[in-house]
Scaffold this active site. Structure first.
Site, mmCIF file in Angstrom:
data_model
loop_
_atom_site.group_PDB
_atom_site.id
_atom_site.type_symbol
_atom_site.label_atom_id
_atom_site.label_comp_id
_atom_site.label_asym_id
_atom_site.label_seq_id
_atom_site.Cartn_x
_atom_site.Cartn_y
_atom_site.Cartn_z
ATOM 1 N N HIS A 81 -11.575 27.889 -9.990
ATOM 2 C CA HIS A 81 -12.023 27.117 -9.022
ATOM 3 C C HIS A 81 -11.009 27.648 -7.488
ATOM 4 C CE1 HIS A 81 -9.383 24.653 -10.768
ATOM 5 N NE2 HIS A 81 -8.929 24.454 -9.455
ATOM 6 N N HIS A 83 -7.971 25.937 -6.253
ATOM 7 C CA HIS A 83 -6.598 25.452 -5.523
ATOM 8 C C HIS A 83 -5.549 26.301 -5.810
ATOM 9 C CE1 HIS A 83 -8.613 21.200 -6.009
ATOM 10 N NE2 HIS A 83 -8.390 21.978 -5.341
ATOM 11 N N ASP A 85 -2.877 26.278 -7.466
ATOM 12 C CA ASP A 85 -2.173 26.407 -9.489
ATOM 13 C C ASP A 85 -3.559 27.610 -10.423
ATOM 14 O OD1 ASP A 85 -3.705 24.041 -8.880
ATOM 15 O OD2 ASP A 85 -3.664 22.746 -10.772
ATOM 16 N N HIS A 86 -4.717 27.791 -9.465
ATOM 17 C CA HIS A 86 -5.370 28.396 -10.459
ATOM 18 C C HIS A 86 -5.846 30.100 -10.337
ATOM 19 C CE1 HIS A 86 -7.873 24.652 -12.595
ATOM 20 N NE2 HIS A 86 -6.397 25.144 -12.088
ATOM 21 N N HIS A 137 -14.724 18.598 -8.580
ATOM 22 C CA HIS A 137 -13.589 19.100 -8.183
ATOM 23 C C HIS A 137 -12.892 19.098 -7.217
ATOM 24 C CE1 HIS A 137 -9.243 19.058 -9.017
ATOM 25 N NE2 HIS A 137 -9.391 20.379 -9.412
ATOM 26 N N ASP A 158 -10.794 22.689 -14.113
ATOM 27 C CA ASP A 158 -10.749 21.519 -13.959
ATOM 28 C C ASP A 158 -11.425 20.300 -13.501
ATOM 29 O OD1 ASP A 158 -8.146 21.999 -14.258
ATOM 30 O OD2 ASP A 158 -7.667 21.778 -11.324
ATOM 31 N N HIS A 196 -5.325 21.653 -17.794
ATOM 32 C CA HIS A 196 -4.802 20.692 -18.054
ATOM 33 C C HIS A 196 -4.103 20.054 -18.909
ATOM 34 C CE1 HIS A 196 -3.371 21.712 -14.326
ATOM 35 N NE2 HIS A 196 -4.669 21.969 -13.268
#
Length: 284
Positions: A81, A83, A85-86, A137, A158, A196
């Site tokens: 996805h 985001h 941090d990905h 998410h 996530d 995570h």
């Protein structure tokens, strides 16, 4: 060892396993820590000295690993996805290595070479992966599932966490419930690689929902020992999640009762139970 296999062998940096001894080489999956609690999963074909990474929010841990292993080549980047941090390291890694980037068609993924939709199949390091759309998410979130008779595994970003699930930043509770139900149809022994290290905080919530669940209590103790020893708590298995993850247990009477007691009203459907749990966890 418990019936759930809580003593599943797991190393500090991940675990190695054989997918199909008759036709495929051993594939190793290793966790590269990033930021404060992210894991970038590094998939390794040791025979070909070729690797793939999943959700590289930061290029630095991957580049450091490649620098320490100069005879290896990064061939593939898998994204679940959009985001940051990905995906934050995707462009730098592609520029440095020429790796091919795969990601969800419904989201804007940087430097994406192939946009993927639900039920599409791709081959990565000689392994067949099926794409599963799991909105919730984010609206375009996808997961990658390897269906192997001996050892299936799932890269789920996530969506499904150890003892938890992702927050609903874009999707609805009904969408996330349906997405988790799709993932829960995988075999019990499916290895779950989420991104995570949230397991201990998730288990605190699970224990608040089901304080009399002995399997949750056992998992709390075991994960605490792992973390005290600087060991990661992943991968988990679907069997463990079905027994201890409240977000897969909306149909369980004790979970429904806890959700109804928390919100102060009767809940009509499993989706309503799930939505109540997710809202409860958001403020837990």
């Amino acid at each position: 060892m418990s019936s759930l296999g809580f003593n599943f062998p797991i190393g500090l940096l991940g675990c190695a396993f054989v997918t199909d001894l008759a036709t495929r080489p051993m594939l190793k999956i290793e966790a590269l820590p990033a930021f404060t609690d992210n894991y970038i999963w590094l998939l390794q074909d040791e025979a070909a000295r070729t690797c793939a990474v999943v959700d590289p929010g930061d290029a630095a841990p991957v580049l450091a690993w490649l620098h320490a292993h100069p005879d290896w080549r990064l061939s593939t980047i898998l994204v679940t996805h959009h985001h940051h941090d990905h995906v934050g390291g995707v462009q730098q890694l592609k520029a440095a290595t020429g790796a091919r980037v795969y990601g969800p068609a419904a989201e804007n993924i940087p430097a994406c070479d192939e946009a993927l939709g639900d039920n599409q199949r791709i081959e990565v390091l000689g392994q067949d992966l099926r794409v599963i759309a799991v909105p919730g998410h984010t609206l375009g979130h996808i997961a990658y599932f390897h269906a192997d008779a001996e050892q299936p595994w799932l890269l789920c970003g996530d969506t499904l966490f150890a003892a938890g699930c992702g927050r609903l930043f874009e999707g609805t509770a009904a969408q996330m419930f349906d997405s988790l139900q799709r993932l829960a149809r995988a075999p019990d022994n499916t290895l779950i690689y989420c991104t995570h290290e949230y397991t201990q905080s998730n288990l605190r919530f699970a224990q608040a929902v089901e304080p009399n669940n002995p399997e949750i209590a056992e998992r709390v103790r075991e994960v605490a020992q792992w973390r005290a020893a600087d060991r990661i708590s992943l991968p988990t298995t679907l069997e463990i999640e079905r027994a201890t993850n409240p977000f897969l247990r909306s149909a369980i009477p004790a979970v429904r009762e806890a959700a109804e007691q928390h919100c102060g009203s009767r809940l009509g459907s499993d989706v309503e139970v799930f939505a109540t749990l997710r809202a409860w966890k958001d403020r837990f």
